[in-house]
Design a protein around this motif. Sequence first.
Motif, PDB file in Angstrom:
ATOM      1  N   PRO A 118       0.798  -1.232   0.000  1.00 49.47           N
ATOM      2  CA  PRO A 118       0.000   0.000   0.000  1.00 49.47           C
ATOM      3  C   PRO A 118       0.829   1.279   0.000  1.00 49.47           C
ATOM      4  O   PRO A 118       0.447   2.267  -0.613  1.00 49.47           O
ATOM      5  CB  PRO A 118      -0.820  -0.110   1.284  1.00 49.47           C
ATOM      6  CG  PRO A 118      -0.882  -1.572   1.571  1.00 49.47           C
ATOM      7  CD  PRO A 118       0.413  -2.135   1.091  1.00 49.47           C
ATOM      8  N   LYS A 119       1.966   1.272   0.689  1.00 44.18           N
ATOM      9  CA  LYS A 119       2.763   2.484   0.837  1.00 44.18           C
ATOM     10  C   LYS A 119       3.668   2.757  -0.362  1.00 44.18           C
ATOM     11  O   LYS A 119       4.328   3.792  -0.425  1.00 44.18           O
ATOM     12  CB  LYS A 119       3.616   2.400   2.102  1.00 44.18           C
ATOM     13  CG  LYS A 119       2.808   2.342   3.390  1.00 44.18           C
ATOM     14  CD  LYS A 119       3.726   2.242   4.596  1.00 44.18           C
ATOM     15  CE  LYS A 119       2.937   2.146   5.892  1.00 44.18           C
ATOM     16  NZ  LYS A 119       3.824   2.020   7.069  1.00 44.18           N
ATOM     17  N   SER A 120       3.712   1.829  -1.288  1.00 44.57           N
ATOM     18  CA  SER A 120       4.588   2.008  -2.445  1.00 44.57           C
ATOM     19  C   SER A 120       4.049   3.092  -3.361  1.00 44.57           C
ATOM     20  O   SER A 120       2.853   3.354  -3.420  1.00 44.57           O
ATOM     21  CB  SER A 120       4.699   0.696  -3.215  1.00 44.57           C
ATOM     22  OG  SER A 120       5.461   0.868  -4.384  1.00 44.57           O
ATOM     23  N   GLU A 121       4.930   3.715  -4.124  1.00 47.18           N
ATOM     24  CA  GLU A 121       4.494   4.705  -5.108  1.00 47.18           C
ATOM     25  C   GLU A 121       5.538   4.820  -6.201  1.00 47.18           C
ATOM     26  O   GLU A 121       6.726   4.586  -5.985  1.00 47.18           O
ATOM     27  CB  GLU A 121       4.247   6.065  -4.468  1.00 47.18           C
ATOM     28  CG  GLU A 121       5.462   6.703  -3.826  1.00 47.18           C
ATOM     29  CD  GLU A 121       5.162   8.079  -3.259  1.00 47.18           C
ATOM     30  OE1 GLU A 121       4.303   8.766  -3.824  1.00 47.18           O
ATOM     31  OE2 GLU A 121       5.795   8.461  -2.259  1.00 47.18           O
ATOM     32  N   GLY A 122       5.051   5.166  -7.393  1.00 47.40           N
ATOM     33  CA  GLY A 122       5.959   5.443  -8.493  1.00 47.40           C
ATOM     34  C   GLY A 122       6.384   4.252  -9.323  1.00 47.40           C
ATOM     35  O   GLY A 122       7.273   4.372 -10.168  1.00 47.40           O
ATOM     36  N   LEU A 123       5.766   3.085  -9.117  1.00 50.23           N
ATOM     37  CA  LEU A 123       6.090   1.957  -9.982  1.00 50.23           C
ATOM     38  C   LEU A 123       5.429   2.158 -11.338  1.00 50.23           C
ATOM     39  O   LEU A 123       4.254   2.515 -11.422  1.00 50.23           O
ATOM     40  CB  LEU A 123       5.614   0.645  -9.360  1.00 50.23           C
ATOM     41  CG  LEU A 123       5.989  -0.610 -10.158  1.00 50.23           C
ATOM     42  CD1 LEU A 123       6.464  -1.721  -9.223  1.00 50.23           C
ATOM     43  CD2 LEU A 123       4.817  -1.130 -10.984  1.00 50.23           C
ATOM     44  N   THR A 124       6.184   1.949 -12.393  1.00 54.77           N
ATOM     45  CA  THR A 124       5.698   2.206 -13.748  1.00 54.77           C
ATOM     46  C   THR A 124       5.661   0.934 -14.566  1.00 54.77           C
ATOM     47  O   THR A 124       6.583   0.110 -14.513  1.00 54.77           O
ATOM     48  CB  THR A 124       6.619   3.228 -14.463  1.00 54.77           C
ATOM     49  OG1 THR A 124       6.649   4.433 -13.705  1.00 54.77           O
ATOM     50  CG2 THR A 124       6.119   3.528 -15.864  1.00 54.77           C
ATOM     51  N   ILE A 125       4.571   0.761 -15.303  1.00 56.90           N
ATOM     52  CA  ILE A 125       4.450  -0.316 -16.289  1.00 56.90           C
ATOM     53  C   ILE A 125       4.338   0.336 -17.658  1.00 56.90           C
ATOM     54  O   ILE A 125       3.477   1.186 -17.876  1.00 56.90           O
ATOM     55  CB  ILE A 125       3.202  -1.183 -16.025  1.00 56.90           C
ATOM     56  CG1 ILE A 125       3.300  -1.852 -14.655  1.00 56.90           C
ATOM     57  CG2 ILE A 125       3.015  -2.216 -17.131  1.00 56.90           C
ATOM     58  CD1 ILE A 125       2.029  -2.554 -14.230  1.00 56.90           C
ATOM     59  N   GLN A 126       5.211  -0.039 -18.571  1.00 61.83           N
ATOM     60  CA  GLN A 126       5.171   0.529 -19.916  1.00 61.83           C
ATOM     61  C   GLN A 126       5.473  -0.564 -20.936  1.00 61.83           C
ATOM     62  O   GLN A 126       6.581  -1.089 -20.987  1.00 61.83           O
ATOM     63  CB  GLN A 126       6.165   1.682 -20.070  1.00 61.83           C
ATOM     64  CG  GLN A 126       6.067   2.376 -21.430  1.00 61.83           C
ATOM     65  CD  GLN A 126       6.894   3.641 -21.488  1.00 61.83           C
ATOM     66  OE1 GLN A 126       7.669   3.933 -20.585  1.00 61.83           O
ATOM     67  NE2 GLN A 126       6.712   4.419 -22.555  1.00 61.83           N
ATOM     68  N   VAL A 127       4.455  -0.904 -21.731  1.00 62.43           N
ATOM     69  CA  VAL A 127       4.611  -1.944 -22.753  1.00 62.43           C
ATOM     70  C   VAL A 127       4.903  -1.254 -24.084  1.00 62.43           C
ATOM     71  O   VAL A 127       4.007  -0.691 -24.708  1.00 62.43           O
ATOM     72  CB  VAL A 127       3.344  -2.817 -22.854  1.00 62.43           C
ATOM     73  CG1 VAL A 127       3.547  -3.925 -23.880  1.00 62.43           C
ATOM     74  CG2 VAL A 127       2.980  -3.402 -21.487  1.00 62.43           C
ATOM     75  N   GLU A 128       6.154  -1.294 -24.509  1.00 63.22           N
ATOM     76  CA  GLU A 128       6.547  -0.613 -25.741  1.00 63.22           C
ATOM     77  C   GLU A 128       6.377  -1.513 -26.960  1.00 63.22           C
ATOM     78  O   GLU A 128       6.240  -1.036 -28.085  1.00 63.22           O
ATOM     79  CB  GLU A 128       7.988  -0.124 -25.635  1.00 63.22           C
ATOM     80  CG  GLU A 128       8.165   0.944 -24.555  1.00 63.22           C
ATOM     81  CD  GLU A 128       9.592   1.451 -24.452  1.00 63.22           C
ATOM     82  OE1 GLU A 128      10.506   0.700 -24.873  1.00 63.22           O
ATOM     83  OE2 GLU A 128       9.800   2.574 -23.978  1.00 63.22           O
TER      84      GLU A 128
END
Length: 314
Positions: A118-128
């Motif tokens: 819950p406290k995590s932030e800023g994880l990015t998923i990007q499928v190029e």
Amino acid sequence: MKKTDKYAWIYSDDNEMFFWSKSSTNRYLTNQALLMPKHLIGHTQREKIRGLPKSLPKIFERLGIIRVGFSKKTKDYYQVIGKNNFSTLFIVEDGILPVKYKGKNKLLKKGDVILIPPKSEGLTIQVECGFASIFWAHFDLTWCVDMKKSSDVKIITKLADAPLLFNLAHSYEFEVYSQNPSLTILENIAQSIAEILKRNLDVSTSKKSELIEKILMQNIKRKNFLISTIDMAKKLSMDSKELNSFCVSKYSMSYAKFMLRGRMLSALKMLEKGMSVALVSSTLSYANPYVFSRSFKKYFGYSPSEYTKMNIKR
């Protein structure tokens, strides 16, 4: 990133961001969507974003799994995951899921898991390019106790029980989208999915916890549903708080709710065998059929007679 016609949906606030590419798909196994606009969610097999055709009892939700489903992330899909009041799980079923966290890039492959507290932030998923088919879930705070204290994302490579988990989840999907889904089947599959996830992600067992679980299951099997929390705790040589803590950790619900669930599942099985409402009520030690019917409807959303008719049609 500019909005173009390649996106079906774009969402952004101070915490999260979604760029949902048009070819990406999602299939909900629970009633509730989080941010997805309702007009994008269809109810036929052809829909790219598919929701349940009708409201069902909170089967997964009662197990502490708020939302769950399958999704296929395709080219140009982009997501930033911020802080939430739930934990997020992704398990890759096929393809490659690119994630970025704290400046580090990871490529998750088949069977790999990412667990986002819950406290995590800023994880990015990007499928190029390519795609990633995933099984995903949101857990309430009764899950993964260690994750409440940490903001670190956890990655597990090649989850041992991933094939079994996928098979169970697809079986649930098949049943929940059938014309007349069986609540007994759905409840049992959901329980199995929850147990597999806890076994792989969080809960460490001990001889004491195995003994407690054995005694609780024996009482359910013998239909001893009226033993109070205090009396059961004394029987197990522990206090009520410890018993409830164990049940929350193991089953994501209090002792009382766990026993109620056992009582309701027993009722389902008896009704499906053709037993009368009066006999089920008596067998499960309800004061009278009216009290049983009211409790059953409050739990499942159907009265016993309504469920019996549904079962006959099935």
